[in-house]
Design an enzyme around this catalytic site. Structure first.
Site, PDB file in Angstrom:
ATOM      1  N   VAL A  62       0.841  -1.194   0.000  1.00 36.20           N
ATOM      2  CA  VAL A  62       0.000   0.000   0.000  1.00 36.20           C
ATOM      3  C   VAL A  62       0.876   1.244   0.000  1.00 36.20           C
ATOM      4  CG1 VAL A  62      -1.901  -1.130   1.223  1.00 36.20           C
ATOM      5  CG2 VAL A  62      -0.155   0.109   2.538  1.00 36.20           C
ATOM      6  N   SER A  63       0.255   2.379  -0.237  1.00 37.38           N
ATOM      7  CA  SER A  63       0.942   3.649  -0.096  1.00 37.38           C
ATOM      8  C   SER A  63       1.141   3.954   1.385  1.00 37.38           C
ATOM      9  CB  SER A  63       0.118   4.764  -0.738  1.00 37.38           C
ATOM     10  OG  SER A  63       0.639   6.024  -0.388  1.00 37.38           O
ATOM     11  N   THR A 113       1.205   8.909  -1.277  1.00 37.60           N
ATOM     12  CA  THR A 113       2.340   9.667  -0.789  1.00 37.60           C
ATOM     13  C   THR A 113       2.570  10.890  -1.665  1.00 37.60           C
ATOM     14  OG1 THR A 113       3.380   7.684   0.101  1.00 37.60           O
ATOM     15  CG2 THR A 113       4.810   9.562  -0.287  1.00 37.60           C
ATOM     16  N   ALA A 114       2.392  10.735  -2.982  1.00 36.58           N
ATOM     17  CA  ALA A 114       2.593  11.865  -3.894  1.00 36.58           C
ATOM     18  C   ALA A 114       1.699  13.040  -3.492  1.00 36.58           C
ATOM     19  CB  ALA A 114       2.296  11.434  -5.334  1.00 36.58           C
ATOM     20  N   HIS A 157       6.227   8.577 -11.587  1.00 34.78           N
ATOM     21  CA  HIS A 157       6.828   7.511 -12.391  1.00 34.78           C
ATOM     22  C   HIS A 157       7.357   8.007 -13.736  1.00 34.78           C
ATOM     23  CE1 HIS A 157       5.675   4.993  -9.206  1.00 34.78           C
ATOM     24  NE2 HIS A 157       4.474   4.656  -9.609  1.00 34.78           N
TER      25      HIS A 157
END
EC number: 4.1.99.29
Length: 286
Positions: A62-63, A113-114, A157
Site C-alpha cells: 500500500v501507499s 504519498t505523492a 513515475h
C-alpha cells in the site's frame, strides 16, 4: 484415514510493477524455505489501498499515505516496501514558474504519498494555498494541463521523462523538496500484514519477505520471467532501472532513516490536517 488438510495459502496483494514482482518472486514460487504458500492478487496501489481499508487481504503493498487509516488492523512490516531518493513526483504547468495560489491542480489520487508530498510542498511554498483539487486518471493529467483544463498537474513515475513531449514545464520536484528539507528518503510503498495473524506469524512473514528480497539479489536472472510477464510490455532495460531505483537497502530493512522518513511524512501530514495523527507506537513491529 483422510489425508492431512494443507494450510490455506496466505492472501497477498501487490502491484505488477517490476519492483514488487522482483521482491516477491522467490516467495511466490516456493523458493523461500518454510514460507507459507501465497495466493497472489495483482492490483495497482490505488486498488490495494482500498483493499486495506476494507480489510480484504492478509498482506498488501500500500501507499504509506494510507497507513493512518489501517494500522489498527494491519502492522507495518519492516521490509519489502519502497523508499528511495531522486524518484519523487513532479508538479507540471504550461508556463514556467507559474503561480499556483488559488489554482486548479489535477492529481491521480488523494490517498497517496505523492499527494501528501504535494500538499506539504504547497504549504511551504504557495502563500494562501492552491485552489481546487481535481482527481483524474493518471494518463489524463498531462493532456489536461496542456489543453488548459487545469492549471497544474501532479505526476509520478515515467512522466518524469515524458512531460516535455507535452510542452509542459516542471514547476517543482517534490522528492527533491522533501530530501532538501528533511535529509530523508521518500516513503513510497509499504508492506502491511493483518495483526490478527499474531506476533509469531508476523515475524515469520517479515523473515520470508527479507529472504525473498535477498534471493532476488543473489540471483536476479531467476526473477526475470516473472518480472517481464507482468511488466505490461515494459522494455527489459527499463524494468531493470525500475528495480534498481525502488529495490534498495530500505527494502531489506527500513532501518532508522526509513522509520524516520515514514513518521516524518505522516506527522507533517497530520499537522496539516491531511491524515489522522499516528499513535506513539503505531509503527512498532510487531
Amino acid at each position: 484415514m483422510s489425508p492431512e488438510k494443507l494450510p490455506e495459502p496466505l492472501r497477498i496483494a501487490y502491484s505488477p510493477c517490476p519492483n514488487d514482482t522482483f521482491v516477491f518472486d522467490a516467495w511466490a514460487h516456493g523458493r523461500v524455505p518454510g514460507a507459507p504458500a501465497l495466493d497472489v492478487t495483482f492490483a495497482d496501489i490505488d486498488i490495494t489501498n482500498g483493499m486495506a481499508e476494507r480489510g480484504e487481504s492478509d498482506v498488501l503493498k500500500v501507499s504509506y499515505a494510507v497507513l493512518p487509516y489501517v494500522l489498527d488492523e494491519y502492522a507495518l512490516l519492516p521490509c519489502g516496501g519502497a523508499l528511495g531518493r531522486g524518484c519523487g513526483p513532479l508538479v507540471l504547468t504550461r508556463e514556467a514558474g507559474a503561480d499556483l495560489a488559488g489554482r486548479t491542480v489535477a492529481v491521480p489520487s488523494e490517498t497517496s504519498t505523492a499527494y501528501l508530498l504535494f500538499r506539504l510542498w504547497a504549504a511551504d511554498t504557495v502563500p494562501g494555498g492552491v485552489g481546487e483539487i481535481v482527481v483524474m486518471p493518471f494518463h489524463e493529467i498531462m493532456p489536461a494541463v496542456r489543453d488548459g483544463k487545469v492549471d497544474a498537474g501532479l505526476v509520478i513515475h515515467e512522466a518524469r521523462f515524458t512531460y516535455q513531449n507535452y510542452g509542459l514545464h516542471k514547476l517543482a520536484d517534490l522528492g527533491e523538496h522533501w530530501e532538501l528539507t528533511t535529509g530523508l528518503p521518500i516513503p513510497l510503498g509499504a508492506i502491511i500484514a493483518r495483526r490478527s495473524l499474531g506476533q509469531e506469524r508476523l515475524t515469520e512473514l517479515a523473515a520470508a519477505t527479507r529472504a525473498s528480497v535477498r534471493a532476488a539479489w543473489d540471483d536476479p536472472e531467476a526473477s526475470r520471467p516473472y518480472v517481464l510477464a507482468h511488466a505490461q510490455e515494459m522494455d527489459p532495460a527499463v524494468a531493470d532501472q525500475h528495480i534498481g531505483l525502488y529495490v534498495n537497502e530500505f527494502t531489506a530493512d527500513l532501518g532508522e532513516d526509513g522509520y524516520a522518513a515514514v513518521r516524518g511524512l505522516l506527522t507533517r501530514a497530520a499537522a496539516e490536517g491531511l491524515v489522522p495523527p499516528l499513535g506513539p507506537d503505531a509503527l512498532r513491529f510487531p
